[in-house]
Design an enzyme around this catalytic site. Sequence first.
Site, PDB file in Angstrom:
ATOM      1  N   SER A 135       0.862  -1.185   0.000  1.00 50.93           N
ATOM      2  CA  SER A 135       0.000   0.000   0.000  1.00 50.93           C
ATOM      3  C   SER A 135       0.897   1.232   0.000  1.00 50.93           C
ATOM      4  O   SER A 135       2.058   1.171   0.416  1.00 50.93           O
ATOM      5  CB  SER A 135      -0.867   0.013   1.259  1.00 50.93           C
ATOM      6  OG  SER A 135      -1.538   1.251   1.394  1.00 50.93           O
ATOM      7  N   TYR A 148      -2.247  -0.193  10.549  1.00 51.36           N
ATOM      8  CA  TYR A 148      -2.286  -0.676   9.153  1.00 51.36           C
ATOM      9  C   TYR A 148      -1.006  -0.240   8.438  1.00 51.36           C
ATOM     10  O   TYR A 148      -0.346  -1.038   7.762  1.00 51.36           O
ATOM     11  CB  TYR A 148      -3.512  -0.099   8.451  1.00 51.36           C
ATOM     12  CG  TYR A 148      -3.596  -0.397   6.956  1.00 51.36           C
ATOM     13  CD1 TYR A 148      -3.932  -1.667   6.507  1.00 51.36           C
ATOM     14  CD2 TYR A 148      -3.365   0.602   6.020  1.00 51.36           C
ATOM     15  CE1 TYR A 148      -4.019  -1.936   5.148  1.00 51.36           C
ATOM     16  CE2 TYR A 148      -3.461   0.351   4.660  1.00 51.36           C
ATOM     17  CZ  TYR A 148      -3.792  -0.917   4.226  1.00 51.36           C
ATOM     18  OH  TYR A 148      -3.878  -1.183   2.889  1.00 51.36           O
TER      19      TYR A 148
HETATM   20  N1  LIG Z   1      -8.648  -0.523  -1.890  1.00 56.50           N
HETATM   21  C1  LIG Z   1      -7.698   0.307  -1.533  1.00 56.50           C
HETATM   22  O1  LIG Z   1      -7.883   1.530  -1.496  1.00 56.50           O
HETATM   23  C2  LIG Z   1      -6.323  -0.241  -1.180  1.00 56.50           C
HETATM   24  C3  LIG Z   1      -5.267   0.679  -1.053  1.00 56.50           C
HETATM   25  C4  LIG Z   1      -4.006   0.215  -0.736  1.00 56.50           C
HETATM   26  C5  LIG Z   1      -3.803  -1.145  -0.548  1.00 56.50           C
HETATM   27  N2  LIG Z   1      -4.837  -2.025  -0.667  1.00 56.50           N
HETATM   28  C6  LIG Z   1      -4.564  -3.440  -0.433  1.00 56.50           C
HETATM   29  O2  LIG Z   1      -5.133  -4.192  -1.478  1.00 56.50           O
HETATM   30  C7  LIG Z   1      -5.412  -5.494  -1.004  1.00 56.50           C
HETATM   31  C8  LIG Z   1      -6.804  -5.899  -1.435  1.00 56.50           C
HETATM   32  O3  LIG Z   1      -7.740  -5.058  -0.804  1.00 56.50           O
HETATM   33  P1  LIG Z   1      -9.096  -4.554  -1.478  1.00 56.50           P
HETATM   34  O4  LIG Z   1      -9.047  -3.093  -1.526  1.00 56.50           O
HETATM   35  O5  LIG Z   1      -9.372  -5.315  -2.718  1.00 56.50           O
HETATM   36  O6  LIG Z   1     -10.116  -4.915  -0.308  1.00 56.50           O
HETATM   37  P2  LIG Z   1     -11.278  -5.994  -0.166  1.00 56.50           P
HETATM   38  O7  LIG Z   1     -12.259  -5.873  -1.273  1.00 56.50           O
HETATM   39  O8  LIG Z   1     -11.740  -5.856   1.234  1.00 56.50           O
HETATM   40  O9  LIG Z   1     -10.504  -7.369  -0.346  1.00 56.50           O
HETATM   41  C9  LIG Z   1      -9.727  -7.934   0.668  1.00 56.50           C
HETATM   42  C10 LIG Z   1      -9.613  -9.410   0.390  1.00 56.50           C
HETATM   43  O10 LIG Z   1      -8.767  -9.980   1.413  1.00 56.50           O
HETATM   44  C11 LIG Z   1      -9.450 -11.110   1.923  1.00 56.50           C
HETATM   45  N3  LIG Z   1      -9.047 -11.456   3.275  1.00 56.50           N
HETATM   46  C12 LIG Z   1      -9.232 -10.778   4.433  1.00 56.50           C
HETATM   47  N4  LIG Z   1      -8.737 -11.478   5.461  1.00 56.50           N
HETATM   48  C13 LIG Z   1      -8.237 -12.624   4.936  1.00 56.50           C
HETATM   49  C14 LIG Z   1      -7.598 -13.758   5.478  1.00 56.50           C
HETATM   50  N5  LIG Z   1      -7.381 -13.899   6.793  1.00 56.50           N
HETATM   51  N6  LIG Z   1      -7.218 -14.757   4.642  1.00 56.50           N
HETATM   52  C15 LIG Z   1      -7.444 -14.669   3.319  1.00 56.50           C
HETATM   53  N7  LIG Z   1      -8.062 -13.636   2.743  1.00 56.50           N
HETATM   54  C16 LIG Z   1      -8.444 -12.616   3.549  1.00 56.50           C
HETATM   55  C17 LIG Z   1     -10.922 -10.753   1.851  1.00 56.50           C
HETATM   56  O11 LIG Z   1     -11.673 -11.946   1.962  1.00 56.50           O
HETATM   57  P3  LIG Z   1     -13.104 -11.976   2.733  1.00 56.50           P
HETATM   58  O12 LIG Z   1     -14.070 -11.442   1.737  1.00 56.50           O
HETATM   59  O13 LIG Z   1     -13.288 -13.431   3.027  1.00 56.50           O
HETATM   60  O14 LIG Z   1     -12.955 -11.139   3.964  1.00 56.50           O
HETATM   61  C18 LIG Z   1     -10.970 -10.120   0.463  1.00 56.50           C
HETATM   62  O15 LIG Z   1     -11.016 -11.116  -0.513  1.00 56.50           O
HETATM   63  C19 LIG Z   1      -5.196  -5.457   0.508  1.00 56.50           C
HETATM   64  O16 LIG Z   1      -3.941  -6.015   0.819  1.00 56.50           O
HETATM   65  C20 LIG Z   1      -5.193  -3.982   0.827  1.00 56.50           C
HETATM   66  O17 LIG Z   1      -4.440  -3.669   1.981  1.00 56.50           O
HETATM   67  C21 LIG Z   1      -6.087  -1.595  -0.971  1.00 56.50           C
END
Ligand SMILES: NC(=O)c1ccc[n+]([C@@H]2O[C@H](COP(=O)([O-])OP(=O)(O)OC[C@H]3O[C@@H](n4cnc5c(N)ncnc54)[C@H](OP(=O)(O)O)[C@@H]3O)[C@@H](O)[C@H]2O)c1
Length: 295
Positions: A135, A148
């Site tokens: 991130s 975080y």
């Molecule tokens: N969106 C943003 O603005 C942003 C910015 C910077 C970085 N990121 C990073 O991008 C990545 C994806 O996030 P996203 O934005 O796509 O959010 P998201 O839609 O909430 O997706 C997160 C994913 O991680 C899974 N997850 C959570 N806990 C888990 C565990 N213990 N084991 C396996 N899977 C798990 C969730 O599964 P469940 O549905 O089962 O909970 C979901 O599939 C993350 O690492 C996040 O930190 C996102």
Amino acid sequence: MKGSVLITGASSGIGLALAKRLDAEGWRVFAGVRSNDDAACVRASLSSLSEPVMLDVTDSEQIEAARALVAARTGGRLEGLVNNAGIVYHAPVESLTVQAVRRQFEVNVVGVFAVTKAFLPLVRAARGRVIVVGSISGRVAWPFNGVYAASKHAVRAMVESLRLEQRGFGVRVSLIEPGAFATSIWQKKTPPECLDTARTEAHVALRYGIAQRIVERAMDVIGARAPAPERCAAIICRALTARSPRARYTVGDDIWLQLAFSQLPPPAKDPLIAFSMDRVLREQSPKRATSREPV
Ligand SMILES: NC(=O)c1ccc[n+]([C@@H]2O[C@H](COP(=O)([O-])OP(=O)(O)OC[C@H]3O[C@@H](n4cnc5c(N)ncnc54)[C@H](OP(=O)(O)O)[C@@H]3O)[C@@H](O)[C@H]2O)c1
């Protein structure tokens, strides 16, 4: 077929967008999910070449079962591993419980470590790629996302070492550093059981309570205005397929602002943050406080 790739956290957001894109491009995708309902949804949105895999990154038995399944399906070769799963707890550092901090690191750091450790032999056999979704919070820390940000700073350091260690084996390692993208992560509020202000002084708890509501409102706004996760998925595809993948890919509309802010020295940054926070908190406070009274 272009190759096989395992994506953790593929039930929603960036992981799901990536799974769909790679599947459409002819990759065999192993899409990590945590529930049967998500497995059914993911299966329905991918071709018959790809499949969901039950994979909680904090569960060592599931990691081993997923590794065995992928090894059996691919003959022991995995061209791509994408560590994408992540959670975020937005709260003042002091307000989180110790368990919440452990959980934040268990998923975002230890989970990346455990999955990578398990799958590296398969990736090495294919001289493949390891991608880790970090991130922009791995470079900058704002108030109310310190834990975080700490987890993403830790991941960034781990990936730096891993990249240097694996290059000699023909494995390329890239870190993705997204800014804000419109995914469900922004709607996932910090669970009440992760917050503990019971022993905090009343005026501190009041200030944190107001701040928490402001942060949650800000998250709604940021999440709604941010670009679609498909754009981030496209960058991850590039990291997987480029002849010479970069060590880091920074992606998002807000990253330059965040990076510029992170470069400010504390004597410039701290008063700026304190001034804006105090102003917003005073506006939101039930009673108007003077500058000498704690809000
Ligand atoms: N969106 C943003 O603005 C942003 C910015 C910077 C970085 N990121 C990073 O991008 C990545 C994806 O996030 P996203 O934005 O796509 O959010 P998201 O839609 O909430 O997706 C997160 C994913 O991680 C899974 N997850 C959570 N806990 C888990 C565990 N213990 N084991 C396996 N899977 C798990 C969730 O599964 P469940 O549905 O089962 O909970 C979901 O599939 C993350 O690492 C996040 O930190 C996102």
